[in-house]
Design an enzyme around this catalytic site. Structure first.
Site, PDB file in Angstrom:
ATOM      1  N   ASP A   1       0.799  -1.222   0.000  1.00 34.47           N
ATOM      2  CA  ASP A   1       0.000   0.000   0.000  1.00 34.47           C
ATOM      3  C   ASP A   1       0.831   1.271   0.000  1.00 34.47           C
ATOM      4  O   ASP A   1       0.409   2.287  -0.532  1.00 34.47           O
ATOM      5  CB  ASP A   1      -1.010   0.004   1.149  1.00 34.47           C
ATOM      6  CG  ASP A   1      -0.398  -0.334   2.500  1.00 34.47           C
ATOM      7  OD1 ASP A   1       0.832  -0.483   2.604  1.00 34.47           O
ATOM      8  OD2 ASP A   1      -1.177  -0.467   3.463  1.00 34.47           O
TER       9      ASP A   1
ATOM     10  N   ASP B   1       3.789   0.857  13.099  1.00 31.53           N
ATOM     11  CA  ASP B   1       3.037  -0.404  13.134  1.00 31.53           C
ATOM     12  C   ASP B   1       3.708  -1.540  13.893  1.00 31.53           C
ATOM     13  O   ASP B   1       3.034  -2.283  14.596  1.00 31.53           O
ATOM     14  CB  ASP B   1       2.685  -0.899  11.734  1.00 31.53           C
ATOM     15  CG  ASP B   1       1.686  -0.001  11.033  1.00 31.53           C
ATOM     16  OD1 ASP B   1       0.964   0.725  11.725  1.00 31.53           O
ATOM     17  OD2 ASP B   1       1.637  -0.025   9.800  1.00 31.53           O
TER      18      ASP B   1
END
Length: 893
Positions: free
Chosen positions: A73, A483
């Protein structure tokens, strides 16, 4: 994993050596000529993490075995290398201004000509990404690209990005492609192999689904548009456009359309289910079944209900083939694949089943019956049809110790990419929010024995890097990552055993170590609940949590005193605070605004610095009180990063700014009382220090900057008086504005933070230090030259108006091995190499010298070594006819 990375103000905020040639990226008819700027030839690698982010798409070529691609992404696209079982990055040439093109919303591999591959790129459809999207096209499997700009934006990191594929090649007439656009822009078609695009004016539905129509940022409120295209290859013949095309639309009442006349007319597919979005449409042409995976939302995080349907293409009959009753779903379906060797076998994923785990379903009778990857025996206990071996990427356990029915490692989450190898029923790959998993004994599932799942992710590095540190002793690299928190790398070529834990931040925003006591390390970050700061007294090997001041909601920035005796923290949600010891209690600092960036002096343990909104602040009492410096002319915004030089009290370098104000690199030698802007740096966003060059007394400077009109990674060995570009056009990695640091132990080594390509590090080909002003001079201490016979094959593989690409292969035709080699030749028509891969090169006028890298210097008798390059040219492009290996003339083949 939640991954919403946005650049500049919004993105304050997810491989080893490249295998094969790094790609070249060209817009229009060819690459722009390289700037005449001092440069050094660097070897670039990743500090291995292996994965770390969401892989929403995996695409196998349907006509050539072992040819597969993966899209991420925010971190570009990759091609599978079967020989090494690893991935090669393909979009590293994307530069600073086009950073959004590292987000890949779709990939298509040409089933007629496997050398052709296409990528639809663009990260955000709102104003976070200033550029429109583009379709990149390659005729050499992503080694080089041409770009077709689009008149709208694409959203590789937008909601719904796991649906697709939105880009498809006609399997009968491969010059025809379709692209599904978001934002109400409709369906687009190319009839010239992706060189130009036009809207399909008669397509009846642009979509109407948005995740959250009330979102004023435009992120969740964007219409997700046209989400997949599937050709029925059985309705065409080679050379003629395929007659039947199915298109998926983000519209819960009208999700699937069909054309039976090669796109001349379109109709809503009659009898289709409603109330859901069709994430995928996969066609089994042998049995005439179109399978559709439905969810009540666009994903990739959300989804509370779902169905699987099968459409009979011959009769128009719809059959609900869902493996569970609708009332029993708490997830949507998305991952969907058919075994091309045995098309009655179909698999699907419950992509949004976060707890206790994702689920994978398999049917061998076209969806009539299903089995699951795992089942409950007696709740909460479960039985798996698989075993997982994550020894190659051990951090995938997350150091978790869950209670049943959860397990570690998890089977996955956000599992929207699922593909069975079309040539091998035993191989399957699927993407998750953190990695690519796969198996090579999938059919054991049907035999009742367990199949093995392992990470198939080596080389695919997809982390967003927020901060970096390279201490003078201990581990060479500490990283702060989005993350997955961050890692302590004791060996850059090995995957660390575990990310930072105790606590494990979802994203680490800042870290620091005590300059004179590098065993003392501090990090801060984001966490849904719990402390936002942690300390280590063994160089980051083990951690313990600190205590938050009242009101803290996020990590912010942190600084450790030079001797580790105290810390200053500027967290999100609370003002700047200071503490002595390890953060058991905090006191508010005065004289400095909330949200200031903080750093420490690297010599004086009582001195700390801060910056906010154009003002520089100094504390000489351990962070208790700050005063504003009288320095003027600094950047007015908050996009600023600064560092104090180790070993020199009060020596500060500050980088940052914006195009509508002050923007550049500043230096202070009086603890911030005054700053001098460097006139030879047009823009700068990061600054860091590394080991001084041989013979130099001042540490080497590194920056991500614009100098002489060129954006790149630069090095200076003379306090910024002159600069050398150390990256090249093939290694740009989009946005590199978060952090940079040199290595205090290895001259020339630099670590670069990327937004989606992990931590890349470079090593110079000139460890002797060289002249920063003369990066193209020949090596004064060349390696010993090989002796014996040689042969050279020089092949121009691509050519455009003012440039070309060539491959060179050098063969050892002698009787003994080479240990290091140097090849020389001269161009006849003014050709100029702009980038070269798998070797190091210099060029002086027409004379070219190419030397081995550290990994291909040994060439056995009878073996060969190859490299490639792109170059500018004039009207003629005469190929060189004479090559020398050291003093030996080579035969030309």
């Amino acid at each position: 994993m939640r991954r919403t990375r946005v650049l500049t103000a919004v993105l304050a905020l997810a491989a080893g050596l490249l295998t094969g040639g790094p790609p070249a990226l060209a817009a229009g008819d060819g690459p722009e000529p390289a700037a005449s700027l001092a440069a050094d030839t660097y070897t670039w690698k990743n500090a291995r993490i292996d994965g770390g982010g969401f892989v929403p798409g995996i695409v196998f070529n349907r006509s050539e075995p072992n040819l597969a691609y993966a899209r991420t992404d925010i971190g570009g696209a990759y091609r599978w290398q079967e020989a090494t079982k690893s991935w090669t990055p393909l979009l590293d040439p994307v530069g600073w201004d086009d950073w959004g093109h590292t987000g890949v919303v779709s990939l298509a591999s040409d089933p007629v000509d496997p050398d052709r591959v296409y990528a639809a790129v663009g990260t955000y459809t709102n104003d976070w990404d200033p550029k429109n999207g583009a379709v990149l096209r390659s005729t050499d499997r992503g080694a080089s690209w041409r770009k077709a700009d689009l008149p709208f934006k694409l959203g590789g990191n937008m909601p719904g990005r796991g649906m697709g594929e939105r880009l498809a090649v006609d399997p009968n007439r491969n010059s025809v492609l379709y692209l599904g656009a978001p934002s109400g822009k409709g369906l687009w078609r190319s009839t010239d192999s992706g060189a130009s695009w036009s809207r399909v004016a008669n397509f009846p539905n642009v979509g109407n689904y948005a995740q959250d129509p009330s979102d004023t940022s435009g992120y969740a409120s964007d219409n997700q548009g046209i989400v997949w295209i599937t050709f029925d290859e059985s309705t065409g013949t080679s050379g003629s456009a395929t007659g039947t095309v199915y298109v998926g639309v983000a519209d819960k009442e009208n999700a699937v359309y069909r054309s039976t006349d090669a796109g001349a007319t379109w109709e809503r597919l009659a009898g289709q289910p409603t109330g859901y979005l069709a994430h995928k449409g996969v066609l089994d042409t042998r049995n005439g079944h179109l399978y559709l995976a439905y969810s009540d939302s666009g994903g990739p995080y959300d989804g509370g209900r779902g169905r699987l349907w099968r459409y009979a293409t011959a009769t128009g009959t719809w059959t609900d083939v869902s493996p569970v009753a609708e009332a029993d779903t708490y997830y949507g379906f998305s991952g969907l694949t058919v075994d091309r060797q045995d098309p009655g076998t179909v698999m699907a994923t419950a992509y949004s089943s976060w707890w206790p785990d994702t689920q994978i379903f398999r049917s061998t009778d076209s969806g009539a019956t299903w089995t699951r990857a795992w089942d409950y025996t007696s709740y909460p206990n479960r039985e798996n049809r698989y075993t997982m071996d994550v020894s190659s990427v051990p951090w995938l356990t997350w150091d978790a110790h869950p209670s049943p029915p959860e397990q570690t490692p998890k089977l996955g989450w956000m599992t929207e990419a699922l593909e069975i190898d079309p040539f091998d029923s035993d191989r399957m790959m699927y993407g998750t929010g953190a990695t690519v998993y796969g198996t090579e004994n999938l059919t054991d599932w049907d035999a009742g024995t367990k199949f093995t799942i392992t990470p198939m992710v080596r080389g695919l590095e997809e982390t967003a890097v927020n901060d970096l540190a390279s201490p003078p002793s201990g581990a060479p690299l500490l990283s702060a990552l989005g993350d997955i928190g961050g890692f302590r790398h004791t060996d850059l070529t090995e995957v660390p055993s575990m990310m930072f834990t105790q606590p494990h931040f979802t994203s680490t925003t800042s870290l620091d170590f005590a300059e004179s006591d590098p065993d003392t390390v501090v990090r801060v970050g984001d966490l849904d609940s719990g402390p936002h700061i942690a300390f280590s007294t063994d160089n980051g090997a083990h951690w313990f949590a600190g205590t938050d001041p009242s009101g803290v909601s996020g990590g912010g920035t942190v600084a450790a005193a030079a001797d580790g005796s105290r810390f200053v923290w500027s967290p999100r949600g609370a003002g700047v605070h200071h503490t002595s010891g390890f953060g058991t209690s905090w006191s508010a600092s005065s004289g400095i605004p909330d949200g200031a960036v903080v750093e420490s002096d690297r010599v004086d343990p009582m001195t700390f610095y801060g910056f906010k909104s154009g003002k520089f602040y100094v504390s000489t009492d351990g962070g208790a009180t700050f005063r504003a410096s009288a320095a003027t002319g600094l950047p007015g915004g908050d996009s600023v990063r600064f560092k104090a030089l180790p070993g020199a009290r009060g020596d500060i370098w500050l980088a940052g700014g914006s195009s509508d104000g002050a923007y550049g690199l500043w230096h202070s030698t009086d603890a911030g009382a005054t700053f001098t802007r460097l006139g030879n740096v047009e823009e700068a966003d990061t600054v860091g220090f590394g080991k001084a060059a041989p013979g130099a007394s001042y540490q080497t400077l590194y920056t991500s900057a614009k100098i002489d009109g060129v954006r790149g990674i630069f090095r200076s060995t003379d306090r910024g008086a002159s600069w050398t570009r150390v990256n090249d056009d093939a290694h740009q990695w989009g946005w590199t504005g978060a952090a940079i640091t040199g290595d205090p132990r290895v001259y020339g080594r630099v670590y670069v933070a990327t937004n989606g390509r992990g931590v890349v590090y470079g090593d110079t080909s000139d460890p002797g230090g060289g002249d920063d002003g003369g990066g193209t001079d020949p090596d004064p201490d060349p390696d010993p030259e090989p002796s014996g016979a040689c042969a050279v094959t020089y092949t121009v593989t691509h050519q455009w108006t003012d440039g070309f690409q060539a491959e060179v292969r050098v063969t050892n035709t002698g009787a003994s091995a080479w240990n290091g080699w140097t090849l020389t030749w001269s161009f006849a028509d003014g050709q100029r190499i702009s980038q070269l891969w798998n070797a190091a090169h210099t060029q002086s006028g027409p004379a070219v010298t190419v030397r081995n890298t550290d990994w291909n210097g040994t060439v056995a008798a009878g073996s060969s070594v190859g490299f490639g390059f792109t170059a500018s040219r004039s009207a003629t492009n005469t190929e060189p006819t004479a090559f020398r290996l050291g003093e030996q003339a080579c035969a030309v083949r």
